[in-house]
Design a protein around this motif. Structure first.
Motif, PDB file in Angstrom:
ATOM      1  N   ALA A 273      73.249  98.120 -11.113  1.00 61.05           N
ATOM      2  CA  ALA A 273      72.660  99.447 -11.288  1.00 61.05           C
ATOM      3  C   ALA A 273      73.766 100.483 -11.450  1.00 61.05           C
ATOM      4  O   ALA A 273      73.677 101.376 -12.298  1.00 61.05           O
ATOM      5  N   MET A 274      74.826 100.354 -10.661  1.00 62.69           N
ATOM      6  CA  MET A 274      75.917 101.324 -10.775  1.00 62.69           C
ATOM      7  C   MET A 274      76.661 101.160 -12.103  1.00 62.69           C
ATOM      8  O   MET A 274      77.047 102.151 -12.729  1.00 62.69           O
ATOM      9  N   LEU A 335      57.432  95.977  12.092  1.00 66.44           N
ATOM     10  CA  LEU A 335      56.340  96.949  12.021  1.00 66.44           C
ATOM     11  C   LEU A 335      56.892  98.367  12.085  1.00 66.44           C
ATOM     12  O   LEU A 335      56.430  99.274  11.395  1.00 66.44           O
ATOM     13  N   ASN A 336      57.909  98.512  12.929  1.00 74.19           N
ATOM     14  CA  ASN A 336      58.520  99.832  13.133  1.00 74.19           C
ATOM     15  C   ASN A 336      59.085 100.414  11.840  1.00 74.19           C
ATOM     16  O   ASN A 336      59.200 101.623  11.682  1.00 74.19           O
ATOM     17  N   ARG A 337      59.445  99.515  10.902  1.00 77.98           N
ATOM     18  CA  ARG A 337      59.974 100.015   9.624  1.00 77.98           C
ATOM     19  C   ARG A 337      58.905 100.781   8.846  1.00 77.98           C
ATOM     20  O   ARG A 337      59.234 101.624   8.030  1.00 77.98           O
ATOM     21  N   PHE A 338      57.638 100.452   9.120  1.00 78.47           N
ATOM     22  CA  PHE A 338      56.546 101.135   8.399  1.00 78.47           C
ATOM     23  C   PHE A 338      55.828 102.189   9.227  1.00 78.47           C
ATOM     24  O   PHE A 338      55.370 103.186   8.695  1.00 78.47           O
ATOM     25  N   ILE A 339      55.728 101.915  10.543  1.00 76.89           N
ATOM     26  CA  ILE A 339      54.920 102.844  11.337  1.00 76.89           C
ATOM     27  C   ILE A 339      55.759 103.648  12.321  1.00 76.89           C
ATOM     28  O   ILE A 339      55.240 104.471  13.060  1.00 76.89           O
ATOM     29  N   GLY A 340      57.067 103.398  12.339  1.00 79.69           N
ATOM     30  CA  GLY A 340      57.954 104.122  13.262  1.00 79.69           C
ATOM     31  C   GLY A 340      58.356 105.463  12.676  1.00 79.69           C
ATOM     32  O   GLY A 340      57.895 105.863  11.591  1.00 79.69           O
ATOM     33  N   PRO A 341      59.236 106.156  13.397  1.00 75.82           N
ATOM     34  CA  PRO A 341      59.628 107.500  12.939  1.00 75.82           C
ATOM     35  C   PRO A 341      60.432 107.489  11.632  1.00 75.82           C
ATOM     36  O   PRO A 341      60.557 108.520  10.984  1.00 75.82           O
ATOM     37  N   TYR A 342      60.969 106.325  11.289  1.00 73.62           N
ATOM     38  CA  TYR A 342      61.723 106.255  10.022  1.00 73.62           C
ATOM     39  C   TYR A 342      60.896 105.596   8.918  1.00 73.62           C
ATOM     40  O   TYR A 342      61.444 104.940   8.036  1.00 73.62           O
ATOM     41  N   TRP A 343      59.605 105.771   8.967  1.00 70.41           N
ATOM     42  CA  TRP A 343      58.732 105.119   7.978  1.00 70.41           C
ATOM     43  C   TRP A 343      59.103 105.496   6.547  1.00 70.41           C
ATOM     44  O   TRP A 343      59.022 104.692   5.629  1.00 70.41           O
ATOM     45  N   TRP A 344      59.565 106.735   6.394  1.00 74.21           N
ATOM     46  CA  TRP A 344      59.902 107.206   5.041  1.00 74.21           C
ATOM     47  C   TRP A 344      61.078 106.436   4.454  1.00 74.21           C
ATOM     48  O   TRP A 344      61.151 106.195   3.259  1.00 74.21           O
ATOM     49  N   ALA A 345      62.002 106.032   5.352  1.00 73.50           N
ATOM     50  CA  ALA A 345      63.150 105.270   4.849  1.00 73.50           C
ATOM     51  C   ALA A 345      62.690 103.891   4.375  1.00 73.50           C
ATOM     52  O   ALA A 345      63.122 103.387   3.322  1.00 73.50           O
ATOM     53  N   GLY A 346      61.795 103.293   5.166  1.00 71.40           N
ATOM     54  CA  GLY A 346      61.233 101.984   4.770  1.00 71.40           C
ATOM     55  C   GLY A 346      60.510 102.080   3.438  1.00 71.40           C
ATOM     56  O   GLY A 346      60.654 101.224   2.559  1.00 71.40           O
ATOM     57  N   CYS A 347      59.738 103.172   3.273  1.00 72.70           N
ATOM     58  CA  CYS A 347      58.994 103.333   2.013  1.00 72.70           C
ATOM     59  C   CYS A 347      59.947 103.511   0.834  1.00 72.70           C
ATOM     60  O   CYS A 347      59.725 102.977  -0.249  1.00 72.70           O
ATOM     61  N   MET A 348      61.023 104.265   1.060  1.00 71.13           N
ATOM     62  CA  MET A 348      62.017 104.450  -0.012  1.00 71.13           C
ATOM     63  C   MET A 348      62.617 103.107  -0.402  1.00 71.13           C
ATOM     64  O   MET A 348      62.801 102.796  -1.579  1.00 71.13           O
ATOM     65  N   MET A 349      62.918 102.313   0.624  1.00 75.21           N
ATOM     66  CA  MET A 349      63.544 101.010   0.369  1.00 75.21           C
ATOM     67  C   MET A 349      62.627 100.115  -0.461  1.00 75.21           C
ATOM     68  O   MET A 349      63.023  99.600  -1.508  1.00 75.21           O
ATOM     69  N   TYR A 350      61.399  99.964  -0.016  1.00 76.67           N
ATOM     70  CA  TYR A 350      60.493  99.065  -0.742  1.00 76.67           C
ATOM     71  C   TYR A 350      60.092  99.660  -2.097  1.00 76.67           C
ATOM     72  O   TYR A 350      60.003  98.966  -3.093  1.00 76.67           O
ATOM     73  N   GLY A 351      59.853 100.970  -2.088  1.00 79.72           N
ATOM     74  CA  GLY A 351      59.409 101.622  -3.328  1.00 79.72           C
ATOM     75  C   GLY A 351      60.466 101.540  -4.423  1.00 79.72           C
ATOM     76  O   GLY A 351      60.194 101.116  -5.550  1.00 79.72           O
ATOM     77  N   CYS A 352      61.690 101.938  -4.062  1.00 77.48           N
ATOM     78  CA  CYS A 352      62.755 101.986  -5.078  1.00 77.48           C
ATOM     79  C   CYS A 352      63.171 100.582  -5.505  1.00 77.48           C
ATOM     80  O   CYS A 352      63.387 100.318  -6.684  1.00 77.48           O
ATOM     81  N   ASN A 353      63.338  99.692  -4.535  1.00 78.18           N
ATOM     82  CA  ASN A 353      63.924  98.397  -4.861  1.00 78.18           C
ATOM     83  C   ASN A 353      62.932  97.407  -5.438  1.00 78.18           C
ATOM     84  O   ASN A 353      63.293  96.586  -6.276  1.00 78.18           O
ATOM     85  N   ILE A 381      69.696 104.418  -4.914  1.00 75.88           N
ATOM     86  CA  ILE A 381      69.120 105.150  -3.774  1.00 75.88           C
ATOM     87  C   ILE A 381      68.385 104.154  -2.874  1.00 75.88           C
ATOM     88  O   ILE A 381      68.542 104.135  -1.650  1.00 75.88           O
ATOM     89  N   GLY A 382      67.597 103.290  -3.504  1.00 75.84           N
ATOM     90  CA  GLY A 382      66.835 102.287  -2.747  1.00 75.84           C
ATOM     91  C   GLY A 382      67.735 101.372  -1.949  1.00 75.84           C
ATOM     92  O   GLY A 382      67.457 101.060  -0.788  1.00 75.84           O
ATOM     93  N   MET A 383      68.854 100.972  -2.563  1.00 73.85           N
ATOM     94  CA  MET A 383      69.746 100.058  -1.864  1.00 73.85           C
ATOM     95  C   MET A 383      70.462 100.754  -0.709  1.00 73.85           C
ATOM     96  O   MET A 383      70.765 100.138   0.309  1.00 73.85           O
ATOM     97  N   TRP A 384      70.705 102.045  -0.869  1.00 75.33           N
ATOM     98  CA  TRP A 384      71.295 102.773   0.265  1.00 75.33           C
ATOM     99  C   TRP A 384      70.293 102.789   1.419  1.00 75.33           C
ATOM    100  O   TRP A 384      70.646 102.549   2.583  1.00 75.33           O
ATOM    101  N   PHE A 385      69.041 103.051   1.081  1.00 74.12           N
ATOM    102  CA  PHE A 385      68.012 103.074   2.126  1.00 74.12           C
ATOM    103  C   PHE A 385      67.815 101.695   2.752  1.00 74.12           C
ATOM    104  O   PHE A 385      67.501 101.589   3.922  1.00 74.12           O
TER     105      PHE A 385
END
Lengths: 490, 178
Positions: A273-274, A335-353, A381-385
């Motif tokens: 990607a880079m 589960l915490n990756r989706f429902i924890g306080p950092y859920w947005w990071a998990g979504c970025m990871m799965y969404g982007c990658n 961005i996804g890989m950073w997340f």
């Protein structure tokens, strides 16, 4: 030479009608031999501002210690190790292109290997700065090496994955540098023989007295092939070892045997990607469309799609194994990756990658330059997340709820990261200014077999029947840098 | 007596260069060397250049690297500073696989590349001994030692017939950079 020509149904690796050996040299060396254009200056100004930010932030860190970062006793690794793993991963595409594709005789690598290898060197430098900074006392870095010291029989612990890391990264950097520089010698000699004055003197020193005699070429190719042969397992081992920093621990979310192949695939994914991000701009700004063609862009997009899909499968496997293991801490972590306080990071990871990459199945998207460029940035961005999720999200809630904590980056964390990107681009922009961004000798090698004009010559000489000629004419519309009207005589 | 040291046939195309080599060899004109801007596959067989033995050097350096780090680790972990960590063995061989592999690769890469530089007389700052400046750009050059050869005009004609775009009679050994 004479007997070798590629099938007409294979897309040409060099487009353009009347490319000669001299023109290849002129085209590639234009940015090296002339003053840079406006686009370069703008890019360089922005990138060097970023590099200045890095200098400020890293100096502040060294002066005040890593307490300047947002780390706490629960999240002891955060943006620094995220940045380290991200940069090392980005570096992997360069070695993959120069080594693995060379072993598989993939000639399309010839136009992109030089920039990709340079990218590897710069990315590994950025990664190394993170590790040095993370030590807190960078002047003690030599303690990680197996050298005699003033504390008597105190040696490094060879059982520790962190020491394996020291060996892996330093070997990877040095071998990549040797591979890159050896490959540069013939092109440095070309610059030397065209230059005058001080420039000639400088390139004369750098080119080691290269003459291009047959014996040197023969041995040069042997060296490159063996370096490719040993770099191939090396590149796989490096990210495997980086993944073992995590996998050999007992931390939920880290302690998983899929990490080595998963990290390697992720590294190639982010690295390509880079390369895509850099080359799509470079080819336009430097006018190298004839050498870095739509075929190259599409081929890289296909690799991004493949490795992105492997990463997707790895995510699913991780989830399944967390469920199947029956370990409640492991299950909670995922589960915490989706429902924890950092859920947005998990979504970025799965969404982007995973989700965004799947768009590459469509040829129209794969062959669209602006979309490819945006997607390549999305992947990075996804890989950073991904690294952020693995490191921070796994650490912030582990076995003991009383020690749960959140990680908040400070301005220093953010500045070091943005600054490292600035540093990387500064080095890359300087590279394209002083060294050839395309391996000229290697591109010249394929001119007579894989270029558009070689295929045209086949047609003109009447070696092909009508069906094949018609097929060829149809494929012309797929190249972005040539026009069907150029080929009326065909 | 002619002061010509080398006769250079400059070709614009690698296939014509190959043809030129054939022509010269058919007429028993010994070739001093050939200089090209890119590798040409098959030319070394034509010129009778032996296969490179760098692979053997690479293997030896690899063995040296692997042995060095393995011996170092043994000395450090078993002899010099054995540690009892939960009763685990001091010399846990599987843990040494990564570092042994890395140094095998490291020694191979550096050792072989340095051997290559040594064998081909390449080193930083060496004065380049090029026959023609364009030999690293777009010309494929056959160099013929002028001494003791058949009349130079005959060589010139042979080269021209073979497709040389230019023939040079150099009275210096190399193009000077000094």
């Amino acid at each position: 030479m004479a007997s070798h020509s590629e099938s007409i149904i294979r897309e040409p690796l060099i487009t353009g009608k009347d490319i000669t050996y001299a023109q290849i040299t002129n085209d590639v060396l234009r940015p090296v031999e002339n003053m840079p254009g406006k686009a370069w200056w703008i890019g360089f100004s922005v990138a060097s501002l970023g590099a200045c930010l890095w200098v400020v932030a890293i100096s502040y860190t060294f002066w005040n210690g890593i307490g300047a970062w947002g780390l706490n006793k629960t999240v002891g690794w955060a943006w620094d190790i995220t940045g380290f793993v991200w940069w090392v991963g980005i570096g992997h595409a360069g070695t993959l292109i120069s080594a693995i594709l060379l072993l598989f005789r993939q000639n399309w690598r010839n136009s992109i290997n030089r920039s990709a290898e340079a990218m590897t060197i710069f990315a590994v430098i950025c990664a190394a700065t993170y590790i040095l900074a993370h030590m807190g006392r960078p002047w003690m870095a030599l303690f990680s090496l197996p050298i005699p010291n003033q504390y008597g029989s105190l040696w490094v612990n060879f059982n520790s994955p962190l020491i394996w890391d020291v060996f892996a990264i330093s070997t990877y950097f040095s071998v990549s540098l040797v591979f890159w520089y050896t490959g540069l010698l013939p092109d440095l000699a070309t610059i030397r023989d065209r230059a005058t004055g001080v420039r000639r003197k400088i390139y004369s020193v750098l080119s080691f007295g290269w003459t291009g005699s047959v014996k040197t070429w023969q041995r040069f190719e042997t060296v490159c092939l063996i370096l490719a042969g040993i770099s191939t397992p090396l590149v796989l081992s490096v990210h495997t070892i980086v993944s073992m920093d995590f996998a050999t621990s007992l931390e939920p979310g880290w302690h998983t045997t899929i990490f080595p192949p998963y990290f390697v695939a992720g590294a190639i994914f982010s690295g390509f990607a880079m390369v895509q991000t850099l080359l799509l701009v470079t080819r336009k700004v430097l006018g190298l469309e004839n050498y870095i063609t739509m075929f190259h862009i599409e081929a890289m997009n296909k690799i991004i799609l493949l490795t992105g899909s492997i990463v997707g499968v790895a995510y699913l496997t991780e989830f399944f194994i967390a469920y199947y293991s029956g370990g409640e801490y492991e299950q909670y972590t995922f589960l915490n990756r989706f429902i924890g306080p950092y859920w947005w990071a998990g979504c970025m990871m799965y969404g982007c990658n995973v989700l965004m990459t799947q768009l590459m199945w469509f040829k129209k998207i794969r062959t669209n330059i602006p979309i490819s460029w945006v997607l390549s940035i999305v992947v990075n961005i996804g890989m950073w997340f991904e690294r952020f999720v693995i490191i921070v999200v796994s650490l912030h809630r582990d076995f003991v709820p009383s020690s749960w904590a959140m990680f908040y980056p400070t301005w220093v964390d953010v500045s070091v990261f943005i600054g490292s990107i600035g540093l990387f681009f500064t080095m890359f922009l300087l590279f394209i200014r002083v060294l050839p961004s395309i391996a000229m000798a290697e591109v010249k090698l394929i001119l007579k077999s894989s270029s558009e004009q070689a295929k045209l010559k086949l047609i003109r000489d009447g070696h092909l029947d009508k069906e094949q000629v018609d097929y060829y004419k149809e494929t012309l519309t797929t190249f972005d840098s040539v026009d069907i009207t150029d080929y009326q005589k065909v | 007596m002619s002061s010509t040291k080398y006769i250079l046939g400059l070709f614009a195309d690698p296939d014509e260069l190959m043809h030129g080599i054939d022509t010269l060899q058919k007429n028993s004109v010994p070739i001093y060397d050939v200089f090209t801007p890119m590798p040409i596959h098959g030319i070394e067989k034509k010129l009778g250049i032996k296969d490179s033995r760098l692979g053997y050097a690479a293997f030896m350096f690899g063995c040296l690297g692997g042995t060095t780090i393995f011996s170092m680790a043994y000395f450090m972990l078993v002899h010099d500073w054995p540690m009892n960590i939960g009763g685990k063995p001091a010399f846990a061989v599987p843990d040494l696989i990564p570092i042994t592999f890395e140094w095998t690769v490291l020694f191979t890469a550096f050792g072989m590349t340095l051997t290559f530089f040594y064998a081909t007389h390449l080193f930083p700052g060496r004065t380049p001994r090029v026959m023609d400046y364009r030999a690293t750009d777009d010309r494929f050059v056959i160099a013929i030692d002028a001494k003791g050869n058949i009349p130079h005009d005959d060589i010139t004609n042979l080269l021209k017939e073979a497709g040389a775009v230019e023939v040079k009679h150099n009275d210096r050994k190399y193009v000077s950079y000094e």
